[in-house]
Design a protein around this motif. Structure first.
Motif, PDB file in Angstrom:
ATOM      1  N   ILE A 109      45.562  83.042 -15.483  1.00 42.03           N
ATOM      2  CA  ILE A 109      46.644  83.521 -16.354  1.00 42.03           C
ATOM      3  C   ILE A 109      46.113  84.597 -17.309  1.00 42.03           C
ATOM      4  O   ILE A 109      46.756  85.636 -17.501  1.00 42.03           O
ATOM      5  N   GLY A 110      44.941  84.363 -17.891  1.00 44.43           N
ATOM      6  CA  GLY A 110      44.347  85.369 -18.778  1.00 44.43           C
ATOM      7  C   GLY A 110      43.987  86.643 -18.038  1.00 44.43           C
ATOM      8  O   GLY A 110      44.210  87.755 -18.526  1.00 44.43           O
ATOM      9  N   TYR A 111      43.439  86.499 -16.831  1.00 41.22           N
ATOM     10  CA  TYR A 111      43.071  87.669 -16.027  1.00 41.22           C
ATOM     11  C   TYR A 111      44.315  88.493 -15.675  1.00 41.22           C
ATOM     12  O   TYR A 111      44.332  89.711 -15.837  1.00 41.22           O
ATOM     13  N   CYS A 112      45.358  87.812 -15.197  1.00 49.76           N
ATOM     14  CA  CYS A 112      46.583  88.519 -14.794  1.00 49.76           C
ATOM     15  C   CYS A 112      47.241  89.210 -15.987  1.00 49.76           C
ATOM     16  O   CYS A 112      47.691  90.351 -15.878  1.00 49.76           O
ATOM     17  N   SER A 113      47.291  88.537 -17.114  1.00 47.65           N
ATOM     18  CA  SER A 113      47.907  89.129 -18.311  1.00 47.65           C
ATOM     19  C   SER A 113      47.146  90.363 -18.766  1.00 47.65           C
ATOM     20  O   SER A 113      47.751  91.381 -19.121  1.00 47.65           O
ATOM     21  N   THR A 114      45.819  90.280 -18.759  1.00 45.53           N
ATOM     22  CA  THR A 114      45.009  91.424 -19.170  1.00 45.53           C
ATOM     23  C   THR A 114      45.192  92.594 -18.208  1.00 45.53           C
ATOM     24  O   THR A 114      45.347  93.746 -18.627  1.00 45.53           O
ATOM     25  N   TYR A 115      45.193  92.316 -16.914  1.00 47.69           N
ATOM     26  CA  TYR A 115      45.335  93.371 -15.906  1.00 47.69           C
ATOM     27  C   TYR A 115      46.695  94.058 -16.035  1.00 47.69           C
ATOM     28  O   TYR A 115      46.784  95.288 -16.021  1.00 47.69           O
ATOM     29  N   ILE A 116      47.751  93.272 -16.170  1.00 45.64           N
ATOM     30  CA  ILE A 116      49.093  93.852 -16.271  1.00 45.64           C
ATOM     31  C   ILE A 116      49.234  94.666 -17.552  1.00 45.64           C
ATOM     32  O   ILE A 116      49.830  95.744 -17.554  1.00 45.64           O
ATOM     33  N   MET A 118      46.791  96.240 -19.153  1.00 49.12           N
ATOM     34  CA  MET A 118      46.023  97.472 -18.970  1.00 49.12           C
ATOM     35  C   MET A 118      46.755  98.441 -18.047  1.00 49.12           C
ATOM     36  O   MET A 118      46.765  99.651 -18.288  1.00 49.12           O
ATOM     37  N   GLN A 119      47.382  97.938 -17.006  1.00 40.75           N
ATOM     38  CA  GLN A 119      48.094  98.793 -16.063  1.00 40.75           C
ATOM     39  C   GLN A 119      49.364  99.351 -16.692  1.00 40.75           C
ATOM     40  O   GLN A 119      49.701 100.510 -16.477  1.00 40.75           O
ATOM     41  N   THR A 120      50.057  98.556 -17.483  1.00 39.76           N
ATOM     42  CA  THR A 120      51.302  99.000 -18.097  1.00 39.76           C
ATOM     43  C   THR A 120      51.070 100.146 -19.071  1.00 39.76           C
ATOM     44  O   THR A 120      51.801 101.132 -19.065  1.00 39.76           O
ATOM     45  N   PHE A 121      50.059 100.029 -19.905  1.00 43.11           N
ATOM     46  CA  PHE A 121      49.814 101.045 -20.923  1.00 43.11           C
ATOM     47  C   PHE A 121      48.713 102.017 -20.524  1.00 43.11           C
ATOM     48  O   PHE A 121      48.171 102.725 -21.370  1.00 43.11           O
ATOM     49  N   MET A 122      48.377 102.053 -19.233  1.00 43.28           N
ATOM     50  CA  MET A 122      47.424 102.993 -18.644  1.00 43.28           C
ATOM     51  C   MET A 122      46.080 102.986 -19.368  1.00 43.28           C
ATOM     52  O   MET A 122      45.519 104.034 -19.670  1.00 43.28           O
ATOM     53  N   ILE A 123      45.576 101.821 -19.648  1.00 44.27           N
ATOM     54  CA  ILE A 123      44.265 101.676 -20.276  1.00 44.27           C
ATOM     55  C   ILE A 123      43.225 101.704 -19.166  1.00 44.27           C
ATOM     56  O   ILE A 123      43.341 100.963 -18.190  1.00 44.27           O
ATOM     57  N   PRO A 124      42.207 102.559 -19.273  1.00 43.37           N
ATOM     58  CA  PRO A 124      41.209 102.635 -18.200  1.00 43.37           C
ATOM     59  C   PRO A 124      40.463 101.314 -18.020  1.00 43.37           C
ATOM     60  O   PRO A 124      40.261 100.562 -18.958  1.00 43.37           O
ATOM     61  N   GLY A 125      40.054 101.038 -16.800  1.00 37.22           N
ATOM     62  CA  GLY A 125      39.268  99.855 -16.522  1.00 37.22           C
ATOM     63  C   GLY A 125      39.871  98.940 -15.481  1.00 37.22           C
ATOM     64  O   GLY A 125      39.267  97.932 -15.124  1.00 37.22           O
ATOM     65  N   THR A 126      41.052  99.262 -14.964  1.00 38.33           N
ATOM     66  CA  THR A 126      41.668  98.372 -13.982  1.00 38.33           C
ATOM     67  C   THR A 126      40.919  98.378 -12.660  1.00 38.33           C
ATOM     68  O   THR A 126      40.976  97.382 -11.926  1.00 38.33           O
ATOM     69  N   ILE A 127      40.203  99.451 -12.348  1.00 37.27           N
ATOM     70  CA  ILE A 127      39.431  99.456 -11.102  1.00 37.27           C
ATOM     71  C   ILE A 127      38.317  98.408 -11.173  1.00 37.27           C
ATOM     72  O   ILE A 127      38.040  97.707 -10.197  1.00 37.27           O
ATOM     73  N   PHE A 128      37.697  98.274 -12.338  1.00 36.27           N
ATOM     74  CA  PHE A 128      36.661  97.254 -12.497  1.00 36.27           C
ATOM     75  C   PHE A 128      37.270  95.855 -12.506  1.00 36.27           C
ATOM     76  O   PHE A 128      36.652  94.902 -12.015  1.00 36.27           O
ATOM     77  N   MET A 129      38.469  95.726 -13.041  1.00 41.12           N
ATOM     78  CA  MET A 129      39.156  94.438 -12.993  1.00 41.12           C
ATOM     79  C   MET A 129      39.475  94.056 -11.544  1.00 41.12           C
ATOM     80  O   MET A 129      39.412  92.890 -11.183  1.00 41.12           O
ATOM     81  N   SER A 130      39.804  95.046 -10.722  1.00 41.39           N
ATOM     82  CA  SER A 130      40.065  94.782  -9.304  1.00 41.39           C
ATOM     83  C   SER A 130      38.806  94.326  -8.600  1.00 41.39           C
ATOM     84  O   SER A 130      38.825  93.373  -7.802  1.00 41.39           O
ATOM     85  N   LEU A 131      37.695  95.002  -8.866  1.00 44.45           N
ATOM     86  CA  LEU A 131      36.426  94.603  -8.268  1.00 44.45           C
ATOM     87  C   LEU A 131      36.007  93.211  -8.751  1.00 44.45           C
ATOM     88  O   LEU A 131      35.460  92.417  -7.982  1.00 44.45           O
ATOM     89  N   LEU A 132      36.275  92.930 -10.002  1.00 43.39           N
ATOM     90  CA  LEU A 132      35.950  91.618 -10.557  1.00 43.39           C
ATOM     91  C   LEU A 132      36.748  90.509  -9.866  1.00 43.39           C
ATOM     92  O   LEU A 132      36.224  89.428  -9.616  1.00 43.39           O
ATOM     93  N   ALA A 133      38.005  90.794  -9.526  1.00 39.70           N
ATOM     94  CA  ALA A 133      38.820  89.794  -8.824  1.00 39.70           C
ATOM     95  C   ALA A 133      38.218  89.463  -7.474  1.00 39.70           C
ATOM     96  O   ALA A 133      38.158  88.293  -7.083  1.00 39.70           O
ATOM     97  N   GLY A 134      37.759  90.464  -6.755  1.00 42.61           N
ATOM     98  CA  GLY A 134      37.122  90.212  -5.472  1.00 42.61           C
ATOM     99  C   GLY A 134      35.835  89.432  -5.617  1.00 42.61           C
ATOM    100  O   GLY A 134      35.522  88.552  -4.809  1.00 42.61           O
ATOM    101  N   ALA A 135      35.068  89.736  -6.660  1.00 41.55           N
ATOM    102  CA  ALA A 135      33.791  89.049  -6.866  1.00 41.55           C
ATOM    103  C   ALA A 135      33.989  87.604  -7.303  1.00 41.55           C
ATOM    104  O   ALA A 135      33.214  86.732  -6.927  1.00 41.55           O
ATOM    105  N   LEU A 136      35.017  87.323  -8.098  1.00 41.26           N
ATOM    106  CA  LEU A 136      35.221  85.973  -8.622  1.00 41.26           C
ATOM    107  C   LEU A 136      36.044  85.076  -7.700  1.00 41.26           C
ATOM    108  O   LEU A 136      35.775  83.887  -7.587  1.00 41.26           O
ATOM    109  N   PHE A 137      37.056  85.635  -7.064  1.00 40.38           N
ATOM    110  CA  PHE A 137      37.999  84.819  -6.320  1.00 40.38           C
ATOM    111  C   PHE A 137      37.875  84.955  -4.811  1.00 40.38           C
ATOM    112  O   PHE A 137      38.598  84.286  -4.080  1.00 40.38           O
ATOM    113  N   GLY A 138      37.032  85.826  -4.343  1.00 42.18           N
ATOM    114  CA  GLY A 138      36.933  86.063  -2.909  1.00 42.18           C
ATOM    115  C   GLY A 138      37.881  87.173  -2.485  1.00 42.18           C
ATOM    116  O   GLY A 138      38.724  87.632  -3.262  1.00 42.18           O
TER     117      GLY A 138
END
Length: 195
Positions: A109-116, A118-138
């Motif tokens: 829930i915290g990960y999804c809220s932070t990602y959304i 960042m994406q909504t207000f165009m804050i840089p760093g969502t590419i690293f959040m995407s990579l982090l999702a693959g590393a943590l969740f498979g």
């Protein structure tokens, strides 16, 4: 001899407007010329409702994130920071892996809220959040989370920019917008006649 005409688009249709915008020394309504007698602050493009909606959405996101982080189980937050490089991402993955396994639902829930957010207000760093999702969740779970979050964030960004972006761009850069619209019209006509 007739006055020169400019192509300007308003509400998606072509509008031809004479360059001479004032008649008998009086300024016409909607005059964008430098000789206009009004200041930009007098004709702010957003209505009170649009501005309140933007501020409300922003405060809703910030309040939601704050409440989510307050209710998350305690952890060592000193090692957590937003990743900016691949090395930072590896360190963050190591620090978050055990936390994500111990508390999967609050973490997602915290990960999804932070990602959304960042994406909504165009804050840089969502590419690293995407990579982090693959590393943590498979790969599969990470892909599903990233697609959901990116879609939700991009949709809310689109609706916010449609709500307040168009009037602000028209207000700040009317000449550049007219030039861009004329270029798009020319390219569209060129493509139409190429078919």
């Amino acid at each position: 001899m007739a006055a020169a005409r400019n192509v300007a688009a308003g509400d998606g249709s072509r509008v031809f407007r004479d360059e001479e915008e004032s008649v008998n020394g009086k300024v016409k309504e909607g005059d964008e010329s430098p000789t206009a007698k009004r200041f930009k602050s007098e004709r702010f493009p957003l209505t009170h409702w649009e501005f309140a909606a933007f501020v409300g959405v922003f405060l809703l996101f910030v309040t939601g994130l704050f409440c989510i982080y307050l209710t998350m189980p305690a952890a060592d937050y000193g090692k957590l920071k937003l990743p900016r490089t691949i090395a930072d991402l590896r360190l963050l993955k190591d620090n978050l892996a055990t936390y994500a396994q111990d508390y999967p639902v609050p973490f997602i829930i915290g990960y999804c809220s932070t990602y959304i957010f960042m994406q909504t207000f165009m804050i840089p760093g969502t590419i690293f959040m995407s990579l982090l999702a693959g590393a943590l969740f498979g790969v599969i779970r990470g892909l599903i989370l990233v697609v959901f979050n990116a879609t939700a964030g991009a949709s809310s960004c689109f609706f916010l920019s449609k709500l307040i972006g168009r009037p602000l761009v028209s207000w700040f850069w009317p000449e550049k917008l007219r030039f861009f619209q004329a270029e798009v019209l020319l390219i569209s006509l060129w493509l139409y006649f190429q078919i």
